[in-house]
Scaffold this active site. Structure first.
Site, PDB file in Angstrom:
ATOM      1  N   GLU A 190      -1.532  11.399   4.004  1.00 35.63           N
ATOM      2  CA  GLU A 190      -2.646  11.278   5.010  1.00 35.63           C
ATOM      3  C   GLU A 190      -2.279  12.502   6.135  1.00 35.63           C
ATOM      4  O   GLU A 190      -1.156  12.911   6.216  1.00 35.63           O
ATOM      5  CB  GLU A 190      -2.665  10.182   5.762  1.00 35.63           C
ATOM      6  N   GLU A 235       0.927  -1.298   0.289  1.00 29.74           N
ATOM      7  CA  GLU A 235       0.140  -0.050   0.054  1.00 29.74           C
ATOM      8  C   GLU A 235       0.946   1.135  -0.050  1.00 29.74           C
ATOM      9  O   GLU A 235       1.818   1.362   0.739  1.00 29.74           O
ATOM     10  CB  GLU A 235      -0.886  -0.155   1.400  1.00 29.74           C
TER      11      GLU A 235
END
Length: 357
Positions: free
Chosen positions: A182, A177
């Site tokens: 974020e 991933e």
């Protein structure tokens, strides 16, 4: 974006959250201060191969799918992702992923679950938006560049990230991933250097954004590594639009914010492994799992284990709606070496480099 996973039959996954000890480690090492970096010039040999400028009045469904689920992202998030026009829409040339406070009901399982049925529902206290390019925009190597304005407030969790299209090394996180960006709880009192003896008014506000890789083996033998970054002069990324990017080539991924190169991770650091029929660990080729096709995901989560257990804790339900605004998404390939992505690197020697475990 995802944290951990339990192994189920092939094609089925169920995510599990970080422990509180892991949450403490999630913000380590200390964030890079972009004030100590130099803004780079993007290499001219990056060739634009895919883009969405969000100039049409409606979302281009030839490029994006909209998720409809209330399963909580595996992180105990509190939103239902819906295709409703008040959660996902185009306005003033931006894709708007809007979180609303108010109960929302939808599918209880994630869309790829074999038991995903619209009649099997769940109700959560928020609704929001999530789009993904799977099957419509999938790449191995390249420069992924997104200009976005992030929301702020306790409990907000915007994310720009990538998952593997084919999962050739196994379920999460054996096939990897890539978290391009974020952020949690922007604009709240930061717990990065929290001292309870100091008045809250003197504490620094949360301005960190994070770049992360998830890899290793399937849960619980997965691992994640990365770094946060603070923009020059502690600019809050929620105050304006900023550009978030990765440059991904064979054996190396680099992270950028506003063309400040703040992080590099290399294949000497990451790995993918699985057990054979005899229960022995087998490690995949040296640059796995980040040598397969990945697709883009844009979403605004509300709540979850990470944001609710950091900064001011919980979810502040005031000042809704919250919006993640996306000005554009652009994907480039290095025209020098399309098969490896090498030859177009723009590097700041002061960027943090993660080399080995």
């Amino acid at each position: 974006m995802k944290i951990a996973i339990r192994i189920l039959p092939i094609g089925v996954c169920l995510f599990a959250p970080l422990s509180f000890a892991d949450l403490a480690d999630a913000n380590k090492p200390s964030p890079v201060n972009a004030s100590n970096l130099t803004s780079i010039t993007v290499h001219p040999n990056w060739q634009l191969v895919w883009k969405d400028e969000f100039s049409d009045p409606t979302l281009d469904t030839s490029k994006w799918s909209v998720e409809h689920s209330c399963w909580g992202g595996g992180n105990e998030e509190k939103q239902c992702y819906t295709p409703n026009k008040n959660n996902v829409f185009i306005q003033s040339g931006n894709l708007v992923l809007q979180a609303l406070y108010g109960s929302s009901t939808g599918p209880a399982l994630y869309p790829t679950h074999p038991d995903y049925l619209l009649s099997h529902t769940k109700t959560l206290p928020f609704s929001s938006g999530k789009v993904l390019s799977k099957g419509k925009g999938d790449w191995r190597y390249g420069r992924m560049e997104i200009r976005a304005k992030l929301p702020q407030g306790q409990g907000t969790w915007p994310a720009i990230w990538m998952l593997p299209t084919d999962h050739i090394y196994g379920t999460w996180a054996a096939s990897g991933e890539i978290d391009i960006m974020e952020a949690v709880n922007l604009g709240t009192i930061s717990d990065a250097l929290f001292d309870p003896a100091v008045p809250q008014s003197l504490h620094t506000l949360e301005t960190r954004v994070h770049g992360t890789l998830h890899y290793g083996a399937t849960w619980p033998d997965n691992i994640y590594t990365g770094s946060g970054v603070i923009l020059p002069n502690k600019i809050n990324p929620a105050d304006n639009f900023h550009t978030y990017a990765i440059e991904w080539e064979q054996g190396e991924i680099r992270w950028y914010v506003d063309n400040y190169h703040f992080l590099t991770q290399r294949s000497s650091h990451w790995y993918s492994r699985s057990k054979n029929a005899n229960g022995e660990w087998i490690t995949a080729e040296s640059d796995a799992p980040f040598n397969e096709r990945f697709y883009l995901i844009l979403n605004l989560a509300i709540g979850g284990v990470w944001p609710e257990n950091t900064n001011e804790k919980g979810i502040n339900t005031s000042n809704y709606p919250k919006q993640l605004l996306i000005d554009y998404v652009r994907v480039y390939e290095c025209s020098d070496t399309l098969n490896t992505g090498k030859g177009c690197a723009a590097i700041d020697p002061k960027a943090r480099i993660l080399l080995t475990q």
